[in-house]
Write a protein that holds these residues in place. Structure first.
Motif, short mmCIF file in Angstrom:
data_model
loop_
_atom_site.label_atom_id
_atom_site.label_comp_id
_atom_site.label_asym_id
_atom_site.label_seq_id
_atom_site.Cartn_x
_atom_site.Cartn_y
_atom_site.Cartn_z
N GLY A 115 0.78 -1.23 0.00
CA GLY A 115 0.00 0.00 0.00
C GLY A 115 0.81 1.29 0.00
O GLY A 115 0.24 2.38 0.06
N ASP A 116 2.13 1.19 -0.07
CA ASP A 116 2.97 2.40 -0.05
C ASP A 116 4.06 2.28 -1.12
O ASP A 116 5.16 1.80 -0.87
CB ASP A 116 3.61 2.57 1.33
N SER A 117 3.73 2.72 -2.33
CA SER A 117 4.66 2.59 -3.45
C SER A 117 5.90 3.46 -3.27
O SER A 117 7.00 3.08 -3.68
CB SER A 117 3.96 2.93 -4.78
N LEU A 118 5.76 4.64 -2.64
CA LEU A 118 6.91 5.52 -2.44
C LEU A 118 7.92 4.88 -1.49
O LEU A 118 9.12 4.92 -1.73
CB LEU A 118 6.46 6.88 -1.91
N ALA A 119 7.42 4.30 -0.41
CA ALA A 119 8.31 3.63 0.55
C ALA A 119 8.98 2.44 -0.10
O ALA A 119 10.17 2.17 0.15
CB ALA A 119 7.52 3.19 1.78
N THR A 120 8.25 1.73 -0.96
CA THR A 120 8.83 0.59 -1.67
C THR A 120 9.92 1.06 -2.63
O THR A 120 11.00 0.48 -2.69
CB THR A 120 7.74 -0.17 -2.47
N TYR A 121 9.62 2.14 -3.36
CA TYR A 121 10.60 2.71 -4.28
C TYR A 121 11.87 3.11 -3.54
O TYR A 121 12.98 2.81 -3.96
CB TYR A 121 10.00 3.93 -5.00
N ASP A 122 11.67 3.80 -2.43
CA ASP A 122 12.80 4.26 -1.63
C ASP A 122 13.64 3.08 -1.15
O ASP A 122 14.87 3.11 -1.22
CB ASP A 122 12.27 5.06 -0.43
N ALA A 123 12.98 2.04 -0.67
CA ALA A 123 13.69 0.87 -0.15
C ALA A 123 14.44 0.14 -1.26
O ALA A 123 15.60 -0.27 -1.08
CB ALA A 123 12.69 -0.08 0.52
N LEU A 124 13.81 -0.02 -2.41
CA LEU A 124 14.46 -0.70 -3.54
C LEU A 124 15.66 0.09 -4.03
O LEU A 124 16.74 -0.46 -4.27
CB LEU A 124 13.46 -0.89 -4.69
N SER A 125 15.46 1.40 -4.20
CA SER A 125 16.53 2.26 -4.69
C SER A 125 17.72 2.26 -3.74
O SER A 125 18.87 2.15 -4.16
CB SER A 125 16.00 3.69 -4.86
N ALA A 126 17.44 2.36 -2.44
CA ALA A 126 18.50 2.38 -1.44
C ALA A 126 19.24 1.05 -1.40
O ALA A 126 20.47 1.01 -1.30
CB ALA A 126 17.92 2.71 -0.07
N PHE A 127 18.51 -0.06 -1.51
CA PHE A 127 19.14 -1.38 -1.43
C PHE A 127 20.00 -1.66 -2.66
O PHE A 127 21.16 -2.05 -2.55
CB PHE A 127 18.07 -2.47 -1.30
N ILE A 128 19.42 -1.45 -3.86
CA ILE A 128 20.16 -1.74 -5.08
C ILE A 128 21.35 -0.80 -5.24
O ILE A 128 22.46 -1.22 -5.59
CB ILE A 128 19.24 -1.66 -6.32
N GLY A 129 21.13 0.49 -4.96
CA GLY A 129 22.21 1.47 -5.10
C GLY A 129 23.20 1.47 -3.96
O GLY A 129 24.30 2.01 -4.09
N GLY A 130 22.84 0.85 -2.86
CA GLY A 130 23.72 0.84 -1.69
C GLY A 130 24.29 -0.53 -1.38
O GLY A 130 25.35 -0.91 -1.87
N GLU A 131 23.57 -1.27 -0.54
CA GLU A 131 24.05 -2.57 -0.05
C GLU A 131 24.38 -3.55 -1.18
O GLU A 131 25.44 -4.18 -1.18
CB GLU A 131 23.00 -3.17 0.88
N PHE A 132 23.48 -3.67 -2.16
CA PHE A 132 23.71 -4.64 -3.23
C PHE A 132 24.90 -4.25 -4.09
O PHE A 132 25.77 -5.07 -4.38
CB PHE A 132 22.46 -4.78 -4.11
N THR A 133 24.96 -2.98 -4.53
CA THR A 133 26.06 -2.53 -5.38
C THR A 133 27.40 -2.62 -4.65
O THR A 133 28.42 -2.96 -5.25
CB THR A 133 25.82 -1.09 -5.86
N ALA A 134 27.40 -2.34 -3.34
CA ALA A 134 28.62 -2.45 -2.56
C ALA A 134 29.09 -3.91 -2.49
O ALA A 134 30.29 -4.20 -2.59
CB ALA A 134 28.40 -1.90 -1.16
N ALA A 135 28.15 -4.83 -2.33
CA ALA A 135 28.49 -6.25 -2.23
C ALA A 135 28.96 -6.82 -3.57
O ALA A 135 29.78 -7.73 -3.62
CB ALA A 135 27.30 -7.04 -1.70
N TYR A 136 28.43 -6.29 -4.66
CA TYR A 136 28.77 -6.81 -6.00
C TYR A 136 29.40 -5.70 -6.85
O TYR A 136 29.13 -5.60 -8.05
CB TYR A 136 27.52 -7.35 -6.70
N SER A 137 30.23 -4.88 -6.25
CA SER A 137 30.79 -3.71 -6.93
C SER A 137 31.59 -4.06 -8.18
O SER A 137 31.49 -3.38 -9.20
CB SER A 137 31.64 -2.88 -5.97
#
Length: 203
Positions: free
Chosen positions: A158-180
């Motif tokens: 029910g909260d697309s903005l929060a989902t967008y924020d979470a996906l963007s932060a994860f892919i651009g942060g934790e995931f990219t750092a782990a698979y840089s």
């Protein structure tokens, strides 16, 4: 869950179109590229506030208008987004202490690449759109393949903005750092392919 799939598809498809057809559809893609770039950066470096979303949207519209009337300004903006994306990826390869300067590094890299792009316009459009498109495709595609379960868990019902924020932060942060390294190598390879395809389409 549907929004997670939509988010990934939009980033991959728009990125792919920019990577391989950037120069052909430069004016159309410029607004989308800058919008996506600024939108992703804004939401991954802030709390995803309404102000951040509004600023990202306004900058996207302004970029689209500039590209139509001021070609070199549009080229500069594409170069800036590409440079900022390059600065982001490079920062992920450096020691963690450096990440506190992420914003500064992205702005400096964006300005340098943007100025170079304005000087070597034709080549810059191809390289800039290919690199920027690849920088959207690769991390999102790798995250889809390697961490889809984690992405699905980030969905906020029910909260697309929060989902967008979470996906963007994860892919651009934790995931990219782990698979840089795979992200950087994949982005370089796809960029080269995009530049070659765009050059071939001009012949």
């Amino acid at each position: 869950m549907e929004f997670v799939i939509l988010y990934l598809l939009v980033n991959i498809l728009v990125g792919g179109a920019a990577c391989f057809f950037g120069k052909k559809i430069f004016y159309v893609m410029l607004g989308l590229l800058v919008f996506l770039g600024v939108f992703n950066v804004a939401l991954s470096t802030t709390e995803g506030s309404v102000v951040a979303v509004a600023v990202a949207a306004v900058l996207g519209v302004v970029a689209a208008l500039l590209s139509k009337y001021v070609y070199k300004a549009g080229v500069f903006l594409v170069g800036f987004v590409a440079g900022a994306a390059l600065g982001f990826v490079i920062t992920m390869l450096l020691p963690s202490e450096v990440t506190s300067y992420l914003g500064v590094i992205m702005i400096v890299a964006g300005l340098l690449v943007g100025l170079a792009a304005a000087h070597w316009t034709d080549l810059a459009v191809r390289v800039g759109t290919a690199w920027t498109g690849a920088s959207f495709v690769v991390p999102n595609l790798l995250a889809t393949v390697l961490a889809f379960g984690s992405l699905a868990e980030l969905a906020v019902p029910g909260d697309s903005l929060a989902t967008y924020d979470a996906l963007s932060a994860f892919i651009g942060g934790e995931f990219t750092a782990a698979y840089s390294v795979p992200v950087l190598l994949g982005t370089i390879v796809l960029t080269v392919a995009g530049v070659l395809v765009q050059g071939h389409l001009e012949d």
